[in-house]
Structures are given as C-alpha cells and as structure tokens.
Design a protein around this motif. Structure first.
Motif, PDB file in Angstrom:
ATOM      1  N   ILE A  51      68.515  61.353  -8.656  1.00  0.00           N
ATOM      2  CA  ILE A  51      69.302  61.926  -9.097  1.00  0.00           C
ATOM      3  C   ILE A  51      70.927  62.642  -8.843  1.00  0.00           C
ATOM      4  O   ILE A  51      71.569  62.487  -8.931  1.00  0.00           O
ATOM      5  CB  ILE A  51      68.877  63.111  -9.834  1.00  0.00           C
ATOM      6  N   GLU A  58      74.368  63.162 -11.817  1.00  0.00           N
ATOM      7  CA  GLU A  58      73.372  63.117 -13.318  1.00  0.00           C
ATOM      8  C   GLU A  58      72.740  61.430 -12.952  1.00  0.00           C
ATOM      9  O   GLU A  58      73.639  60.616 -12.856  1.00  0.00           O
ATOM     10  CB  GLU A  58      74.211  62.782 -14.022  1.00  0.00           C
ATOM     11  N   VAL A  61      67.250  58.068 -17.265  1.00  0.00           N
ATOM     12  CA  VAL A  61      65.930  58.060 -16.769  1.00  0.00           C
ATOM     13  C   VAL A  61      66.209  56.639 -16.694  1.00  0.00           C
ATOM     14  O   VAL A  61      64.974  55.771 -16.232  1.00  0.00           O
ATOM     15  CB  VAL A  61      65.167  58.769 -18.132  1.00  0.00           C
ATOM     16  N   LEU A  79      59.501  63.988 -13.544  1.00  0.00           N
ATOM     17  CA  LEU A  79      60.492  64.388 -14.609  1.00  0.00           C
ATOM     18  C   LEU A  79      60.573  65.564 -15.366  1.00  0.00           C
ATOM     19  O   LEU A  79      61.415  66.809 -15.249  1.00  0.00           O
ATOM     20  CB  LEU A  79      61.228  63.490 -15.498  1.00  0.00           C
ATOM     21  N   THR A  83      61.838  69.000 -14.239  1.00  0.00           N
ATOM     22  CA  THR A  83      62.757  70.242 -15.092  1.00  0.00           C
ATOM     23  C   THR A  83      61.805  70.997 -15.351  1.00  0.00           C
ATOM     24  O   THR A  83      63.001  72.654 -15.339  1.00  0.00           O
ATOM     25  CB  THR A  83      62.567  69.495 -16.346  1.00  0.00           C
ATOM     26  N   ILE A  88      65.741  70.621 -12.005  1.00  0.00           N
ATOM     27  CA  ILE A  88      66.962  69.170 -12.948  1.00  0.00           C
ATOM     28  C   ILE A  88      67.372  70.660 -14.241  1.00  0.00           C
ATOM     29  O   ILE A  88      65.965  70.661 -14.977  1.00  0.00           O
ATOM     30  CB  ILE A  88      66.394  67.784 -12.742  1.00  0.00           C
ATOM     31  N   THR A  89      67.806  68.893 -14.928  1.00  0.00           N
ATOM     32  CA  THR A  89      68.094  69.763 -16.646  1.00  0.00           C
ATOM     33  C   THR A  89      68.279  68.624 -16.548  1.00  0.00           C
ATOM     34  O   THR A  89      68.401  67.413 -16.676  1.00  0.00           O
ATOM     35  CB  THR A  89      69.540  70.555 -16.897  1.00  0.00           C
ATOM     36  N   ARG A  90      68.062  68.466 -18.396  1.00  0.00           N
ATOM     37  CA  ARG A  90      67.464  67.168 -19.283  1.00  0.00           C
ATOM     38  C   ARG A  90      68.652  67.322 -20.627  1.00  0.00           C
ATOM     39  O   ARG A  90      68.015  68.291 -20.821  1.00  0.00           O
ATOM     40  CB  ARG A  90      65.929  67.119 -19.811  1.00  0.00           C
ATOM     41  N   TYR A  99      69.146  62.920 -16.546  1.00  0.00           N
ATOM     42  CA  TYR A  99      68.826  64.277 -16.263  1.00  0.00           C
ATOM     43  C   TYR A  99      70.351  64.795 -14.702  1.00  0.00           C
ATOM     44  O   TYR A  99      70.586  63.400 -14.409  1.00  0.00           O
ATOM     45  CB  TYR A  99      67.700  64.225 -14.812  1.00  0.00           C
TER      46      TYR A  99
END
Lengths: 125, 125
Positions: A51, A58, A61, A79, A83, A88-90, A99
């Motif tokens: 990622i 970014e 997936v 993941l 998160t 990480i952010t989704r 992500y």
C-alpha cells in the motif's frame, strides 16, 4: 474508514517519549504492544509495504491479493487488523475498497523505538 | 553477549528501505516480523524501556524484576527473547547479569516504519 483506530498513537505522549527517556508505564506498554502486534506479521508487513509503495500511498484491495498469494478472506482479515490499529484507512469506492497508509501513525510507532530524534521536529506532538 | 542476534537488522537493506520505498520481499518480511514480535509484548517493551532509561543504557537484572512485578524466570525469558532478537546485549559480571540496549538495532527497526527520513544520515547503512 470502517473502524475507529483502537489506539491513537499519534496523540500518545510516547511519540515524543521514546523508550530511553523514561520507563514506560504499564498502560502505555499495553497500548504500544497492541500496535506492534499489528505489524509483527509477515503478511501484514508486506500489505503495508504494498500500500505504502503504491502510487499516492493508496491501493485497491484488488491489487493486494495476488502479490501475497493468499486467499481474499485472509487478506481482508489482515487489512482489518491494520485498519483497527489505525495504521491504514479504508474507503469504499463503488465495487472496490481502497486502502491508504496513515504516515503519522507509522512515524509515531517507529519513533517509539528510535533512540535518535531530530532536535526540532515540528510535526511531532 | 550469550547469543548471536537471530537477525542482524542493522545490516539489513530494510534499514534504509522503509516500507514505502519498495514492496517488501517475503524473506525480509519474515525477518522483520520476528523482530517486531520481540517488541510486541508489554513486559518486553517495559524491560527495554527500563534498560534504555537506566544510567548509561545498561541495567543489572537485579533491578529489572521488581518494577514489573513478574517472577524472575518470566523476566529472564523475556530478556532472552530481546537478546535473541539482537535488541539488547547481556554481560555476566560476577553474580549478576547486566543488560544494555543496542541503539543501532532499535533505530533500524524503528526506521522500517518511519516514512520521514533524514536526507543524510551517516549512521544508517
């Protein structure tokens, strides 16, 4: 983002109080150990790296399953752990989830171990 | 030192190739996950911090049991894990063992997560 970070390490005093400065309190040690557990796994480290090294930090997936040769549910599980740790952010966009790494969280966690710190780091704390 | 480090992270290319630079290879991910596992435990983080914050970054094992309220064998087990990961060294002096942090190993491990690196860091690689 589908989950609140379990630990906001960026707001943690440990960010500017590395291990060498003062003995770590029990509750801080618990929190930080949880963060380190999130990265203490080869598949999660590779996902983080995939990622982070992707364009703009970014990745879809759909680009993360093949390189690791793991099943989609296994990748999703890892993941979710990353998160949940706030690393990480989704973001859901149409069919796919995207992500992105949280540089401040990675820097803060790395900074806990680092013994040498820049004298003036405006972005820290 | 009573054990060779299992992983010499200071000699690892990952020291100057943080996650964001290039996707992590499977074997590097395995090695680094092992290092992070060593610190992904509250008692071991507190031991690291107790040693690192002690005078000269070195502490007698006799000073490490009481603050953690753990049994001596449990503390010894954790110290062995940290020594095996190359994060601390052990030196026997008469009756007691003395443990010292390995700043280069901590810096290298922290640096794997850190996204911001100093442009010229002569001590790195």
């Amino acid at each position: 983002m589908d989950a609140l970070p379990l630990v906001d390490v960026t707001a943690n005093a440990a960010c500017c109080s590395p291990l060498a400065r003062t003995p770590l309190a029990a509750e801080d040690a618990e929190r930080l150990a949880g963060m380190f557990k999130a990265v203490a796994d080869p598949a999660r480290l590779r996902l983080l790296s995939l990622i982070a090294s992707h364009d703009g930090g970014e990745a879809c997936v759909c680009d993360l399953t093949e390189p690791l040769a793991l099943s989609q549910p296994t990748v999703s599980h890892h993941l979710k752990t990353l998160t949940g740790a706030g690393l990480i952010t989704r973001e859901q966009r149409g069919r796919w989830a995207y992500y992105a790494v949280v540089p401040a969280a990675l820097d803060a966690l790395g900074g806990v171990l680092t013994t040498r710190h820049r004298a003036a780091d405006a972005s820290c704390c």
